[in-house]
Design a protein around this motif. Structure first.
Motif, PDB file in Angstrom:
ATOM      1  N   THR A 124     -36.807 -19.000 -53.940  1.00  0.00           N
ATOM      2  CA  THR A 124     -35.566 -19.548 -54.463  1.00  0.00           C
ATOM      3  C   THR A 124     -35.415 -20.947 -53.876  1.00  0.00           C
ATOM      4  O   THR A 124     -35.345 -21.097 -52.649  1.00  0.00           O
ATOM      5  CB  THR A 124     -34.360 -18.656 -54.110  1.00  0.00           C
ATOM      6  N   GLN A 147     -40.873 -13.992 -54.246  1.00  0.00           N
ATOM      7  CA  GLN A 147     -39.827 -14.685 -54.973  1.00  0.00           C
ATOM      8  C   GLN A 147     -39.391 -15.883 -54.140  1.00  0.00           C
ATOM      9  O   GLN A 147     -38.976 -15.729 -52.989  1.00  0.00           O
ATOM     10  CB  GLN A 147     -38.627 -13.788 -55.238  1.00  0.00           C
ATOM     11  N   ARG A 200     -33.588 -22.282 -50.609  1.00  0.00           N
ATOM     12  CA  ARG A 200     -32.925 -21.131 -50.012  1.00  0.00           C
ATOM     13  C   ARG A 200     -33.857 -20.220 -49.245  1.00  0.00           C
ATOM     14  O   ARG A 200     -33.707 -20.043 -48.047  1.00  0.00           O
ATOM     15  CB  ARG A 200     -32.182 -20.321 -51.072  1.00  0.00           C
ATOM     16  N   ASN A 218     -35.070 -22.954 -60.475  1.00  0.00           N
ATOM     17  CA  ASN A 218     -34.398 -22.603 -59.230  1.00  0.00           C
ATOM     18  C   ASN A 218     -35.036 -21.400 -58.554  1.00  0.00           C
ATOM     19  O   ASN A 218     -34.985 -21.247 -57.348  1.00  0.00           O
ATOM     20  CB  ASN A 218     -32.913 -22.332 -59.470  1.00  0.00           C
ATOM     21  N   THR A 219     -35.660 -20.521 -59.346  1.00  0.00           N
ATOM     22  CA  THR A 219     -36.310 -19.340 -58.791  1.00  0.00           C
ATOM     23  C   THR A 219     -37.658 -19.149 -59.460  1.00  0.00           C
ATOM     24  O   THR A 219     -37.782 -19.277 -60.667  1.00  0.00           O
ATOM     25  CB  THR A 219     -35.447 -18.075 -59.011  1.00  0.00           C
ATOM     26  N   SER A 222     -41.028 -16.355 -59.420  1.00  0.00           N
ATOM     27  CA  SER A 222     -41.503 -15.059 -58.953  1.00  0.00           C
ATOM     28  C   SER A 222     -42.973 -14.900 -59.282  1.00  0.00           C
ATOM     29  O   SER A 222     -43.424 -15.324 -60.345  1.00  0.00           O
ATOM     30  CB  SER A 222     -40.713 -13.923 -59.620  1.00  0.00           C
TER      31      SER A 222
END
Length: 153
Positions: free
Chosen positions: A19, A17, A22, A5-6, A8
């Motif tokens: 997401t 980063q 999003r 989901n994320t 970095s």
């Protein structure tokens, strides 16, 4: 880079980063931080289209000489709103804004501020400038349109 989901990424001069579904956050080390959000619009909307929202999360370290579409507003503007009157929409009055030596037609409304909550945002009051911001922005709106994000001309 494996996807969850994320994700970095860290470089000597910047952190990214991502997401999923999003946002993309870009932090320049010891400097400014931005978030870019894809705002999806109802796909059958008669004229609005999906757009990228570009938000500054921390701008206090930007140079006093910052310029361009975003930079021209970092140091605030002196303005005055007068002649408030009923607009086309009952809850959105029209007025005259005096700013940068120009008198502009404006409409009171609400916009979402996504700096701190990238999913829902927060309603904030604002003035919408008529005529594509002519008289408020430096130059004209078409000065800020690029044919492609990775093209040089």
């Amino acid at each position: 880079l494996s996807w969850s989901n994320t994700a970095s990424l860290k470089w000597p001069s910047a952190d990214l980063q991502v997401t999923k579904d999003r946002s993309l956050t870009v932090a320049l080390r010891d400097s400014v931080k931005f978030v870019i959000i894809l705002h999806r619009v109802w796909n059958k909307h008669p004229y609005h289209r999906d757009y990228l929202g570009f938000y500054t999360l921390d701008s206090h370290l930007l140079s006093p000489g910052v310029h361009g579409l975003l930079g021209q507003f970092y140091h605030g503007l002196n303005f005055e709103v007068s002649e408030l009157h009923k607009g086309d929409v009952p809850d959105k009055p029209d007025a005259t804004m005096t700013v940068k030596g120009s008198e502009l037609s404006v409409t009171r409304g609400w916009q979402r501020d996504f700096r701190w909550d990238v999913k829902k945002g927060e309603n904030v009051p604002c003035w919408f400038i008529h005529n594509n911001g002519t008289g408020l922005i430096d130059g004209i709106a078409s000065d800020y349109i690029v044919s492609g994000i990775f093209k040089t001309s």
